[in-house]
Design a protein around this motif. Structure first.
Motif, PDB file in Angstrom:
ATOM      1  N   ASN A  60     -49.130  46.779  -1.898  1.00  0.00           N
ATOM      2  CA  ASN A  60     -49.662  45.548  -1.307  1.00  0.00           C
ATOM      3  C   ASN A  60     -48.581  44.653  -0.706  1.00  0.00           C
ATOM      4  O   ASN A  60     -48.846  43.487  -0.390  1.00  0.00           O
ATOM      5  CB  ASN A  60     -50.496  44.756  -2.316  1.00  0.00           C
ATOM      6  CG  ASN A  60     -51.718  45.536  -2.773  1.00  0.00           C
ATOM      7  OD1 ASN A  60     -52.412  46.143  -1.965  1.00  0.00           O
ATOM      8  ND2 ASN A  60     -51.960  45.543  -4.077  1.00  0.00           N
ATOM      9  N   PRO A  62     -45.680  43.910   2.438  1.00  0.00           N
ATOM     10  CA  PRO A  62     -45.839  43.961   3.895  1.00  0.00           C
ATOM     11  C   PRO A  62     -45.850  45.380   4.461  1.00  0.00           C
ATOM     12  O   PRO A  62     -46.717  45.715   5.278  1.00  0.00           O
ATOM     13  CB  PRO A  62     -44.640  43.155   4.399  1.00  0.00           C
ATOM     14  CG  PRO A  62     -44.339  42.203   3.290  1.00  0.00           C
ATOM     15  CD  PRO A  62     -44.618  42.960   2.032  1.00  0.00           C
ATOM     16  N   ASP A 127     -43.022  33.264   2.806  1.00  0.00           N
ATOM     17  CA  ASP A 127     -44.367  33.746   3.118  1.00  0.00           C
ATOM     18  C   ASP A 127     -44.433  34.454   4.459  1.00  0.00           C
ATOM     19  O   ASP A 127     -45.522  34.674   4.998  1.00  0.00           O
ATOM     20  CB  ASP A 127     -45.369  32.576   3.112  1.00  0.00           C
ATOM     21  CG  ASP A 127     -45.638  32.064   1.712  1.00  0.00           C
ATOM     22  OD1 ASP A 127     -45.392  32.819   0.742  1.00  0.00           O
ATOM     23  OD2 ASP A 127     -46.099  30.910   1.577  1.00  0.00           O
ATOM     24  N   ARG A 151     -47.678  37.415   7.592  1.00  0.00           N
ATOM     25  CA  ARG A 151     -47.567  36.214   6.764  1.00  0.00           C
ATOM     26  C   ARG A 151     -48.497  36.357   5.566  1.00  0.00           C
ATOM     27  O   ARG A 151     -49.475  37.122   5.597  1.00  0.00           O
ATOM     28  CB  ARG A 151     -47.900  34.952   7.561  1.00  0.00           C
ATOM     29  CG  ARG A 151     -49.352  34.746   7.905  1.00  0.00           C
ATOM     30  CD  ARG A 151     -49.624  33.299   8.372  1.00  0.00           C
ATOM     31  NE  ARG A 151     -51.020  33.142   8.741  1.00  0.00           N
ATOM     32  CZ  ARG A 151     -51.461  33.087   9.996  1.00  0.00           C
ATOM     33  NH1 ARG A 151     -50.606  33.152  11.000  1.00  0.00           N
ATOM     34  NH2 ARG A 151     -52.753  32.958  10.244  1.00  0.00           N
ATOM     35  N   LYS A 152     -48.162  35.605   4.537  1.00  0.00           N
ATOM     36  CA  LYS A 152     -48.953  35.675   3.308  1.00  0.00           C
ATOM     37  C   LYS A 152     -49.990  34.556   3.328  1.00  0.00           C
ATOM     38  O   LYS A 152     -49.665  33.393   3.535  1.00  0.00           O
ATOM     39  CB  LYS A 152     -48.060  35.567   2.076  1.00  0.00           C
ATOM     40  CG  LYS A 152     -48.802  35.744   0.754  1.00  0.00           C
ATOM     41  CD  LYS A 152     -47.848  35.733  -0.423  1.00  0.00           C
ATOM     42  CE  LYS A 152     -47.111  37.052  -0.560  1.00  0.00           C
ATOM     43  NZ  LYS A 152     -46.334  37.118  -1.825  1.00  0.00           N
ATOM     44  N   GLU A 153     -51.237  34.933   3.107  1.00  0.00           N
ATOM     45  CA  GLU A 153     -52.341  33.978   3.027  1.00  0.00           C
ATOM     46  C   GLU A 153     -53.133  34.242   1.753  1.00  0.00           C
ATOM     47  O   GLU A 153     -53.588  35.365   1.543  1.00  0.00           O
ATOM     48  CB  GLU A 153     -53.267  34.102   4.245  1.00  0.00           C
ATOM     49  CG  GLU A 153     -52.745  33.492   5.514  1.00  0.00           C
ATOM     50  CD  GLU A 153     -53.795  33.474   6.621  1.00  0.00           C
ATOM     51  OE1 GLU A 153     -54.939  33.923   6.358  1.00  0.00           O
ATOM     52  OE2 GLU A 153     -53.476  33.025   7.720  1.00  0.00           O
ATOM     53  N   ASN A 156     -52.204  37.285  -0.103  1.00  0.00           N
ATOM     54  CA  ASN A 156     -52.278  38.587   0.561  1.00  0.00           C
ATOM     55  C   ASN A 156     -51.516  38.565   1.883  1.00  0.00           C
ATOM     56  O   ASN A 156     -51.556  37.571   2.610  1.00  0.00           O
ATOM     57  CB  ASN A 156     -53.740  38.967   0.831  1.00  0.00           C
ATOM     58  CG  ASN A 156     -54.556  39.066  -0.438  1.00  0.00           C
ATOM     59  OD1 ASN A 156     -54.149  39.705  -1.398  1.00  0.00           O
ATOM     60  ND2 ASN A 156     -55.723  38.441  -0.444  1.00  0.00           N
ATOM     61  N   TRP A 157     -50.849  39.678   2.201  1.00  0.00           N
ATOM     62  CA  TRP A 157     -50.148  39.787   3.475  1.00  0.00           C
ATOM     63  C   TRP A 157     -51.127  40.197   4.567  1.00  0.00           C
ATOM     64  O   TRP A 157     -51.966  41.082   4.373  1.00  0.00           O
ATOM     65  CB  TRP A 157     -49.029  40.835   3.385  1.00  0.00           C
ATOM     66  CG  TRP A 157     -47.870  40.403   2.539  1.00  0.00           C
ATOM     67  CD1 TRP A 157     -47.596  40.785   1.257  1.00  0.00           C
ATOM     68  CD2 TRP A 157     -46.838  39.494   2.925  1.00  0.00           C
ATOM     69  NE1 TRP A 157     -46.452  40.176   0.818  1.00  0.00           N
ATOM     70  CE2 TRP A 157     -45.963  39.373   1.815  1.00  0.00           C
ATOM     71  CE3 TRP A 157     -46.564  38.770   4.078  1.00  0.00           C
ATOM     72  CZ2 TRP A 157     -44.831  38.561   1.843  1.00  0.00           C
ATOM     73  CZ3 TRP A 157     -45.445  37.955   4.113  1.00  0.00           C
ATOM     74  CH2 TRP A 157     -44.594  37.855   3.002  1.00  0.00           C
TER      75      TRP A 157
END
Length: 290
Positions: A60, A62, A127, A151-153, A156-157
């Motif tokens: 999980n 990038p 992030d 980017r991480k949101e 989650n990438w």
């Protein structure tokens, strides 16, 4: 259902084969060249294989998201693939039937996903992340080494397949985004085709005592591509009307399916110096009049 190669190429770019040019400043890296690649427990449940220079691929992380994305795309699990990108709002509201409208174009993209995805590097800065991989180019030809930004949101990438402007537009237009993208692509292609036909007319007239030609003649002489004779790949119907002595002409481009393949109708008329002049108007799918 028609398939426009140019729209497929657009989707190729939008759906994230082509990385954005904006690069994040690297404060720290998570690239580990020379280590063993992740084992089967970290791999997506697909046939897509990672090879090339080895890096550690965390589940999980990038690089793993990039791998999973292309695996799902190759398997034509389009909704699942797009959900891993910032294009997600464009498909969240689409029903399965609505998504099928774009399956021919998306399938054209999926065919160019190689079975072996070479992931060469991963850089993480807070992030933001950049993954380097060998991926198909925008012309749907041979893979090239490219960088994908993520980017991480919400923990989650996600892959940044479009820039900030397009992302705002996607959030505003929602499920209509892909339809609008297709329409805009077709309209741009229609203008380009009319320009090409106008140049072909000039070349033909120079060799034929100032007389212009109908569309089939221009195609038969190789001055205009066969695509101009069919709306299947262009989404537009092209027509040329000649004067009685063929010393003048006007031509039109009309959406084959108004609201789906295009909105604007186009006409090219000759001015007093026989120079082509382009005009356009939303005629609700009817040809423009001379």
């Amino acid at each position: 259902m028609f398939m426009n190669p140019k729209f497929a190429s657009c989707l190729l770019t939008v759906v994230s084969f082509i990385a954005l040019n904006s690069a994040c400043s690297v404060a720290e890296t998570a690239t580990n060249a020379g280590t063993e690649p992740a084992g089967p427990k970290n791999a997506a449940n697909t046939e897509t294989v990672v090879k090339g220079p080895s890096i550690t691929i965390e589940p999980n992380g990038p690089a793993d998201i990039v791998r999973i994305f292309y695996a799902k795309l190759r398997e034509r699990r389009f909704r699942e693939a797009i959900h891993l990108t910032n294009l997600r709002p464009a498909v969240e509201g689409l029903s399965d039937d609505e998504l099928k409208e774009f399956e021919v174009d998306l399938a054209a993209v999926a065919r160019h996903v190689p079975s072996d995805i070479e992931i060469n590097g991963e850089i993480i800065t807070g992030d933001k992340a950049t993954v380097t991989a060998k991926l198909p180019h925008e012309d749907l030809e041979r893979p090239e080494l490219q960088e994908l930004n993520l980017r991480k949101e919400n923990g989650n990438w996600i892959i940044l397949s479009v820039d900030e402007y397009a992302e705002r537009r996607i959030k505003k237009t929602g499920k209509n985004y892909l339809r609008l993208l297709r329409i805009e692509t077709h309209q741009d292609e229609a203008k380009a085709m009319l320009d090409r036909i106008a140049k072909a007319q000039m070349a033909f007239a120079t060799q034929n005592s100032g007389r212009f030609a109908d569309l089939h003649t221009l195609v038969d002489t190789g001055l205009v591509p066969n695509d101009a004779l069919s709306a299947e790949s262009t989404g537009y119907v092209y027509a040329i009307t000649l004067s009685e002595n063929a010393a003048r002409y006007h031509m039109t481009a009309t959406p084959s399916e108004y609201g789906k393949s295009g909105l604007m109708s186009f006409i090219v008329k000759l001015d007093e110096k026989n120079s082509p002049m382009l005009s356009s108007k939303d005629t609700r799918g009817k040809p423009m009049q001379n």
